[in-house]
Design an enzyme around this catalytic site. Structure first.
Site, PDB file in Angstrom:
ATOM      1  CB  SER A  99      41.890  33.472  34.995  1.00  0.00           C
ATOM      2  OG  SER A  99      41.951  33.989  33.673  1.00  0.00           O
ATOM      3  CE  LYS A 105      44.693  34.619  37.013  1.00  0.00           C
ATOM      4  NZ  LYS A 105      45.338  35.904  36.763  1.00  0.00           N
ATOM      5  CG  HIS A 128      45.976  31.772  32.920  1.00  0.00           C
ATOM      6  ND1 HIS A 128      45.768  33.148  32.957  1.00  0.00           N
ATOM      7  CD2 HIS A 128      44.888  31.246  32.310  1.00  0.00           C
ATOM      8  CE1 HIS A 128      44.624  33.430  32.380  1.00  0.00           C
ATOM      9  NE2 HIS A 128      44.062  32.294  31.977  1.00  0.00           N
ATOM     10  CD  GLU A 135      45.550  37.179  29.881  1.00  0.00           C
ATOM     11  OE1 GLU A 135      45.571  38.426  30.040  1.00  0.00           O
ATOM     12  OE2 GLU A 135      45.070  36.393  30.732  1.00  0.00           O
TER      13      GLU A 135
END
Length: 483
Positions: A130, A184, A187, A191
């Site tokens: 990222s 991820k 994540h 976001e």
């Protein structure tokens, strides 16, 4: 040829090129390959000229240039392309060599590929990367998972190129199989939530308070100095100040239709699969879907009635309430995301380090913020923390934000300004702190029409009952009870 490179990388798009330059700048020799060989030549003779980068003309050439144990990183489009390269690489590699997938892969694919590659005597890593183009070049956040035996082999390179914060590199081992890509994915879901919350604050200031881009720029600049200090607040500040060659604010001319690549949707689907109420991120995904219905919305705006935003209170005080609402909603977003990770870890047998994950997100990634340091502290103090909102720091912050948060959601509703993520966050908070929800009535309804049974408050958990509500039904029940 002589094996000279420490790692090979396949896929010279933006992320691939920048990761190669990052690796080389940290002292590693890198071999590169791309299906379009012309890209290899252009890169080696362009951005990579004069550096310790070898341009391979074939996969055989790439593998021959690597020191053992060989490490080959794929930076190609997620999906079939990854499987195709794995199948082409396996015959060229030897036991103990490592294949790495650094793309935005769906974690079930990484589960499957880890087992497949290990069955061939090789090792596999699926790592979330990222930070976008800048992060790849200067230091991304990296979340590796897969074959645990592969971690010591790639650790020196990964931790060297990852972003650094005071606590260390933003990269550590996450867990086996698809754990890295799952983290991820979460994540990216968070976001989505962060971005939607910021956009709701923007729309409330713009439509309800009538603020100009310059005024909003000042607000976000101020917010970035406190609890909300983060990359996304920072770039929002800069976007609102950016003007084109005509002196016009660029953001005002951008069409209001949002794109998405699917990771937010994957997160919401995973939450449904695991029975986790990921309501805020779900609303963030649906808000993007609604934005894409631009033509329908334009027509609906001519037909559907609603209040015209007309705020008449103390603007400065309301902006402070808005800051509190944004921060409180952000806490809920992360709390839901961490609950999803904890639930998935139990199902898949992953030993996730939740404080360590916060550390990995402290730098390099899109959601990097000061806020993450508090999450790390929360799980350091209590590794078994059931929900982030129960940590004393976050409990107190939510208490402080309470009145302002409720005021913003109420005012947005009264003025007809959509705030789906903030509203969902508050509803989740109220539901989570409620010791008795109306699910008793819901379960009665299910028993009424489908004989699904229910538990009673005056009996031990695990005992199930059925009522013949109409006097015409029998004693037969539906069977399996799903909580």
């Amino acid at each position: 040829m002589k094996a000279v490179s420490d790692i090979g990388l396949i896929g010279l798009a933006v992320m691939g090129e920048n990761l190669v330059l990052n690796m080389e700048s940290k002292g590693f020799h890198v071999s590169v390959y791309n299906r379009t060989v012309e890209k290899v030549e252009n890169f080696v003779n362009g951005r990579g000229k004069g550096k310790n980068i070898y341009g391979a003309t074939s996969l055989e050439d790439l593998v021959a240039s690597l020191k053992a144990p060989r490490k080959v990183m794929l930076m190609v489009k997620a999906g079939q392309a990854v499987d195709d390269f794995i199948d082409k690489l396996i015959p060229l590699l030897e036991p103990g060599d490592v294949i790495i997938d650094g793309g935005n892969t769906h974690f079930p694919d990484t589960n499957r590929r880890t087992a497949y590659v290990e069955s061939k005597g090789l090792l596999y890593i699926g790592t979330g990367v990222s930070g976008g183009e800048e992060g790849a070049l200067k230091g991304p956040s990296m979340m590796p998972g897969g074959s645990k035996a592969a971690w010591p082999i790639v650790k020196p390179i990964f931790q060297a190129i990852a972003a650094k914060v005071a606590d260390g590199p933003c990269c550590d081992w996450v867990g086996e199989n698809g754990a890295g890509h799952f983290v991820k994915m979460v994540h990216n879901g968070i976001e989505y939530g962060d971005m939607q919350l910021i956009c709701e604050a923007y729309q409330i200031m713009k439509d309800m308070l009538g603020m100009s881009a310059e005024e909003m720029h000042e607000v976000f600049a101020e917010w970035n100095k406190g609890d909300l200090d983060s990359y996304l607040i920072e770039i929002t500040r800069d976007i609102l100040a950016y003007k084109d060659e005509k002196g016009e604010t660029t953001v005002d001319y951008i069409l209001d239709t949002a794109g998405q690549k699917g990771t937010g949707k994957w997160t919401a689907i995973a939450a449904l699969d695991h029975g986790v109420p990921l309501t805020l991120i779900g609303e963030a995904v649906f808000a993007r879907c609604l934005s894409a219905q631009k033509e329908e919305r334009v027509e609906a705006a001519k037909i559907l009635a609603g209040p015209k935003p007309a705020f008449t209170g103390d603007k400065k005080a309301f902006i402070e309430d808005l800051r509190k609402a944004l921060f409180a909603s952000k806490i809920i977003s992360y709390a839901q995301g961490y609950t999803l990770m904890r639930t998935a870890a139990k199902e898949f047998g992953w030993d996730l380090n939740y404080g360590g994950i916060a550390l990995m997100w402290r730098g390099g990634c899109i959601i990097r913020s000061v806020f993450l340091g508090k999450i790390k502290e929360a799980f350091t103090n209590n590794p078994a923390l059931a929900n982030l909102v129960l940590d004393p720091y976050f409990t107190e912050k939510l208490k402080e934000a309470q009145a302002g948060w409720r005021n913003v959601v109420a005012q947005a509703a009264a003025n007809g300004v959509p705030a789906p993520a903030m509203s969902a966050a508050l509803s989740y908070y109220d539901g989570y702190r409620c010791d008795r929800l109306p699910a008793n009535l819901l379960q009665a309804q299910r028993d009424y029409f489908g004989a699904h049974t229910y538990e009673r408050t005056d009996c031990p958990r695990g005992q199930f009952f059925h009522t013949n509500w109409t006097g015409e039904g029998g004693d037969t029940v539906a069977g399996t009870y799903i909580a």
